[in-house]
Design an enzyme around this catalytic site. Structure first.
Site, mmCIF file in Angstrom:
data_model
loop_
_atom_site.group_PDB
_atom_site.id
_atom_site.type_symbol
_atom_site.label_atom_id
_atom_site.label_comp_id
_atom_site.label_asym_id
_atom_site.label_seq_id
_atom_site.Cartn_x
_atom_site.Cartn_y
_atom_site.Cartn_z
ATOM 1 N N ASP A 26 -0.441 1.579 6.128
ATOM 2 C CA ASP A 26 0.895 1.083 5.806
ATOM 3 C C ASP A 26 1.366 1.880 4.593
ATOM 4 O OD1 ASP A 26 3.121 -0.242 4.844
ATOM 5 O OD2 ASP A 26 2.120 -2.169 4.531
ATOM 6 N N LYS A 89 9.329 6.563 -0.531
ATOM 7 C CA LYS A 89 9.636 6.270 0.868
ATOM 8 C C LYS A 89 11.151 6.215 1.109
ATOM 9 C CE LYS A 89 8.376 2.854 4.405
ATOM 10 N NZ LYS A 89 7.577 1.618 4.620
ATOM 11 N N GLU A 189 6.592 -0.950 11.846
ATOM 12 C CA GLU A 189 5.946 -1.979 11.031
ATOM 13 C C GLU A 189 5.949 -3.351 11.717
ATOM 14 O OE1 GLU A 189 7.913 -1.520 7.256
ATOM 15 O OE2 GLU A 189 6.989 0.436 6.938
ATOM 16 N N ASP A 213 10.222 -9.567 7.142
ATOM 17 C CA ASP A 213 9.399 -8.789 6.205
ATOM 18 C C ASP A 213 10.123 -8.619 4.869
ATOM 19 O OD1 ASP A 213 7.972 -6.884 4.780
ATOM 20 O OD2 ASP A 213 7.731 -5.489 6.451
#
Ligand code: ADP
Ligand code: MG
Length: 621
Positions: A26, A89, A189, A213
């Site tokens: 991840d 990211k 994800e 999330d």
């Protein structure tokens, strides 16, 4: 099409099952994590100190010593922000154009070299791409896993947000490759999270799932449908600037009001600000399991109760619920049609968050003991499925090697990455590099190396009849369509004039699985040097466009420059020209940066002048 596994030590191809440990990763905005399957169960790996599984996604460049990643880098966020890179990211696969609103929020320098080019991060005199920085995080994770498992790790599944586009996914793959990993697949994800909850691991079931999330700085809601082990994303929504950090800020602001002081960041005392912020995060975590918190920051007593905290974050939670509503509408599903709602991300540890989500969906949202590990754990499950260790799961047909075209400087631009499901189809836009260009040669290649000369040429054709236009004006769409038999159809189309050409190629013709294995192995052993050559070529390509634009600018607008400015600009252009032909990547970037910074005000002046002229023109008319 093939289902193959390749032994990266000797390049042999194994049609049975892969024997090496395949890990799940991840690669998060705030924290990254690596997991593997231990006796059938996914397990997250702890850092080299063996204390925690989460590795903060932070890279620090010390002046003298080697790069540090994770917790060791975190402390430098305050003491050395220019050399400490976080949230990388957010920059992956993005051009400066995509980022203009966020660069001012980051503590480090992002380089603007034209709106279309990919962003770079400046640290000292060096320029790093987000891919290189992400690779540093991946290398650290790989190292942690190798230490704990006492084996080398070569193969991985890496997760990305469901909304990541083609360029962002490719950037993630490149980062994996650069870290020395064979990236077996990029997985969404929410898909990974579902797998971690055991949803979708059973071939028979048909389910609809909402995945909520809430991480450190981002919120994602995805609605998925799973049929026979295949995950389809029905809709996604979210907020890329909403997460647990905002909960911390809410507490911080309350304390500032309580103590009647300015936000320390505003008053210029960064380290005090960081102390308050750290304590605010501590308080938040404490309140997930207690009713109140008291602490001391630099002799100031601070406190907050759970109900005060819940009141503060109510509007933030409400925003996430609005997004859930939107995602549901886009998926065309009713809440009652969902089989499960699952909670992912560290911030769903806040009881008020999980209660609100359960209340909205009208069912108990599924918890995991460690919501921040869920995505990595699921990635490990996916890796296990791909390794063929779960006999009940079907393996999809995939392309064994990447397919792409040659771009300026002999670079390979991948359109369909290896291990993509087939059939598969993708379109991408290109343009010309020379004024008045009427023909474009499209060369199609197969392979994993960054330079086409090391890959396999599948064919080439010419798109002709492009109306003459200035370089960069034509919009040429290249479409790759790969069918289940490995037949690749390539279409090239100039969108302004609609001229079009197409060819069909058999992509797996004349290549053995042994040769494929060799190509893959080569791409990983040469990743570092390939990346360097590619980065240099990309810098040259960008520099060439800057040079063309600068020459054009001088020929049209030299009147907005004073004599001295003209001399200086010409000098900087000459330096860039010379660096472009013989300099290193960093020297070229440096020269480009200097020229851009110096000439930006003139470009603005010229723009004003053009506007004024056109306005005055209108008045006469
Ligand atoms: P990301 O997906 O953005 O990389 P994570 O899923 O690791 O991030 O979530 C990080 C966030 O979770 C941080 O804001 C952190 O403060 C928060 N968090 C971690 N543990 C807790 C807890 N016990 N209670 C509340 N928030 C928590
Ligand atoms: Mg996450």
């Amino acid at each position: 099409m093939a289902k193959i596994s390749i032994n990266l030590k000797d390049g042999t191809v194994n049609k049975e099952e892969a024997k090496d440990t395949i890990v799940g990763i991840d690669l998060g905005t705030t924290n990254s994590l690596i997991a593997y399957i231990d006796e059938g169960k996914p397990l997250a790996i702890t850092d080299t100190e063996g204390t925690q599984t989460l590795v903060p996604s932070i890279v620090h460049f010390p002046k003298e010593t080697d790069i540090v990643v994770g917790n060791a880098a975190k402390e430098f966020l305050v003491s050395d922000p220019e050399n400490t890179i976080y949230s990388v990211k957010r920059l992956l696969g993005k051009s400066y154009n995509d980022l203009s609103q966020i660069t001012s929020l980051l503590g480090y320098e992002i380089i603007d070299q034209g709106e279309e080019s990919l962003v770079k991060i400046k640290v000292g005199d060096m320029f790093y791409s987000p891919v290189e920085l992400s690779a540093e995080i991946l290398k650290q994770l790989k190292k942690n896993a190798e230490k704990e498992l006492e084996t080398t790790i070569e193969t991985a599944v890496i997760t990305v947000p469901a909304y990541f586009n083609d360029a962002q996914r490719q950037a993630t793959r490149d980062a994996g490759k650069l870290a020395g990993l064979n990236v077996l697949r990029i997985v969404n994800e929410p898909t990974a999270a579902s797998l971690a909850f055991g949803l979708g691991t059973d071939r028979e079931s048909h389910q609809k799932i909402a995945v909520y999330d809430l991480g450190g700085g981002t919120f994602d809601i995805s609605i998925l449908e799973i049929q026979q082990g295949i995950f389809e994303v029905l809709s996604t929504n979210g907020d890329t600037f909403l997460g647990g950090d905002d909960f911390d800020s809410a507490i911080l602001n309350k304390w500032m009001t309580d103590l009647n002081i300015d936000t320390p960041e505003l008053s210029g005392d960064k380290s005090l600000g960081q102390q308050f912020r750290t304590t605010a995060e501590l308080a938040k975590k404490h309140l997930s399991t207690h009713d109140s918190f008291t602490g001391l920051v630099n002799n100031n007593q601070v406190s907050i109760t759970k109900s005060e905290f819940e009141h503060l974050i109510e509007p933030l939670i409400a925003q996430t619920i609005d997004r859930c509503q939107q995602a549901l509408e886009d998926s065309k599903l009713d809440k009652s049609e969902l089989n499960h709602v699952i909670l992912v991300g560290g911030s769903t540890r806040v009881p008020k968050v999980s209660e609100s989500v359960s209340a909205f969906f009208g069912m108990e949202a599924k918890h995991h003991l460690n919501p921040d590990e869920v995505v990595a754990l699921g990635a490990a499950v996916q890796a296990d499925i791909l390794a063929g260790n779960r006999k009940d799961m079907l393996l999809l047909d995939i392309t064994p090697l990447s397919l792409g075209i040659e771009t300026v400087g002999g670079l390979m631009d991948v359109l369909i990455p290896r291990n993509s499901k087939v059939p598969s189809s993708i379109g991408r836009n290109y343009t010309t590099s020379v004024d008045g260009q009427t023909k474009l040669k499209v060369s199609v290649f197969q392979g994993e190396r960054d330079l086409v000369e090391h890959n396999r040429k599948l064919g080439e054709f010419v798109l002709s009849g492009i109306p003459p236009m200035a370089a960069g004006m034509p919009k040429i769409e290249i479409i790759f369509q790969l069918d289940a038999d490995g037949i690749l159809k390539v279409v090239a189309k100039e969108l302004r004039s609609n001229v079009e050409t197409q060819v069909q190629i058999k992509s797996t013709y004349g290549i053995s699985e042994e040769e494929m294995g060799k190509m893959l192995l080569d791409s990983i052993t040469h990743a570092e040097e390939d990346m360097k050559i590619k980065a240099l070529q990309e810098a040259k390509n960008e520099a060439n466009s800057v040079l063309i634009a600068s020459d054009k600018f001088l020929s049209q607008h030299s009147d907005v420059l004073s004599k001295e400015e003209l001399i200086e600009t010409k000098k900087l252009i000459e330096i860039l020209r010379q660096r472009t032909s013989e300099g290193t990547k960093d020297e070229i970037n440096q020269a480009m940066d200097t020229l851009n910074k110096y000439t930006r005000p003139f470009a603005e002046k010229a723009m004003d002048k053009t506007i004024k002229e056109s306005l005055s023109g209108k008045k006469i008319g």
